[in-house]
Design an enzyme around this catalytic site. Structure first.
Site, PDB file in Angstrom:
ATOM      1  CG  HIS A  93    -131.140 -10.626 -27.073  1.00 48.99           C
ATOM      2  ND1 HIS A  93    -131.025 -11.942 -26.685  1.00 48.99           N
ATOM      3  CD2 HIS A  93    -131.103 -10.637 -28.439  1.00 48.99           C
ATOM      4  CE1 HIS A  93    -130.924 -12.711 -27.755  1.00 48.99           C
ATOM      5  NE2 HIS A  93    -130.966 -11.932 -28.832  1.00 48.99           N
ATOM      6  CD  GLU A  94    -130.557  -7.561 -30.842  1.00 47.47           C
ATOM      7  OE1 GLU A  94    -129.519  -7.842 -31.482  1.00 47.47           O
ATOM      8  OE2 GLU A  94    -131.588  -8.245 -30.878  1.00 47.47           O
ATOM      9  CG  HIS A  97    -126.474 -10.829 -30.566  1.00 48.14           C
ATOM     10  ND1 HIS A  97    -126.263 -12.196 -30.500  1.00 48.14           N
ATOM     11  CD2 HIS A  97    -127.821 -10.670 -30.699  1.00 48.14           C
ATOM     12  CE1 HIS A  97    -127.421 -12.820 -30.584  1.00 48.14           C
ATOM     13  NE2 HIS A  97    -128.388 -11.917 -30.697  1.00 48.14           N
ATOM     14  CG  HIS A 101    -118.275  -9.097 -33.304  1.00 47.50           C
ATOM     15  ND1 HIS A 101    -118.362  -7.905 -33.977  1.00 47.50           N
ATOM     16  CD2 HIS A 101    -117.392  -9.855 -34.018  1.00 47.50           C
ATOM     17  CE1 HIS A 101    -117.595  -7.942 -35.056  1.00 47.50           C
ATOM     18  NE2 HIS A 101    -116.991  -9.111 -35.088  1.00 47.50           N
TER      19      HIS A 101
END
Length: 224
Positions: A93-94, A97, A101
């Protein structure tokens, strides 16, 4: 409106309890390939062409986050070295991110812009409203109105966070499956962990919106 606020808070408490329980359950289930959270995050980014993000260990429990300012993906102690299905879901999940980006995902860029505004709003809103309620003049009404505007900014940040989190989770599940980090019997656990985490963001957004509407209602009555 007060009853709605109480119900929203109950939902928020349930969501927090649910994410903890779900995480604890799948933190005990180890993935068959033996990958750690840190390894999965690193390999996922390399496989998608992201080479400028650093993966670090951070203290705490469920303190995992991606910092777009420094391009650093920080994984908590229970995720970084863990081989559990829960750890892989959170690490993925991270990583989602970080990929957002890298590709210039619009909602993430907007959320980053709103961070200083939301921080200011969360600090200033209630003090301004409280001070405004001490006065009966137009200056008091102005302070209340300004406080509500500040609070609305923090609510906007909470709302824009929803698509960012949902998209990161969708990317995470796709990557875990497509890159064969988890098999069919394991991916269900990762999905449940991420769904439980998503519910906390939904609950927070509902609480924020109801609080804003309640403040607007109180302010409207004060002007009548």
């Amino acid at each position: 409106m007060f009853i709605l606020l109480i119900l929203a808070i109950i939902l928020s408490l349930y969501a927090q309890s649910n994410v903890t329980g779900t995480y604890n359950k799948y933190a005990k289930v180890q993935n068959r390939r033996g990958y750690t959270g840190a390894q999965v995050a690193t390999m996922m980014m390399e496989n998608t062409g992201v080479y400028d993000v650093t993966v670090e260990r951070v203290a705490g429990n469920l303190t995992d986050h991606y910092d777009p300012r420094t391009k650093t993906l920080r994984l908590s102690q229970g995720v970084y070295d863990s081989t559990s299905v829960a750890a892989l879901g959170i690490a993925a999940h991270e990583t989602g991110h970080a990929i957002q980006h890298d590709v210039g995902y619009g909602p993430l860029a907007l959320r980053s812009i709103l961070v200083p505004v939301a921080n200011l709003g969360s600090r200033m809103a209630m003090p301004l409203i409280f001070m405004g309620m001490l006065f009966s003049s137009s200056s008091g009404n102005f302070m209340i109105q300004l406080g509500i505007i500040f609070f609305a900014a923090s609510v906007a940040f909470t709302l824009i966070t929803l698509p960012v989190e949902f998209d990161a989770s969708a990317r995470a599940i796709d990557l875990l499956v497509d890159q064969s980090f988890l098999d069919e019997s394991e991916i269900g656990g990762a999905k449940k962990v991420l769904k439980a985490a998503a519910l906390t963001y939904v609950a927070a957004a509902i609480v924020a919106v109801v609080q804003l509407l309640r403040l607007i209602g109180i302010f409207g009555r004060r002007n009548n």
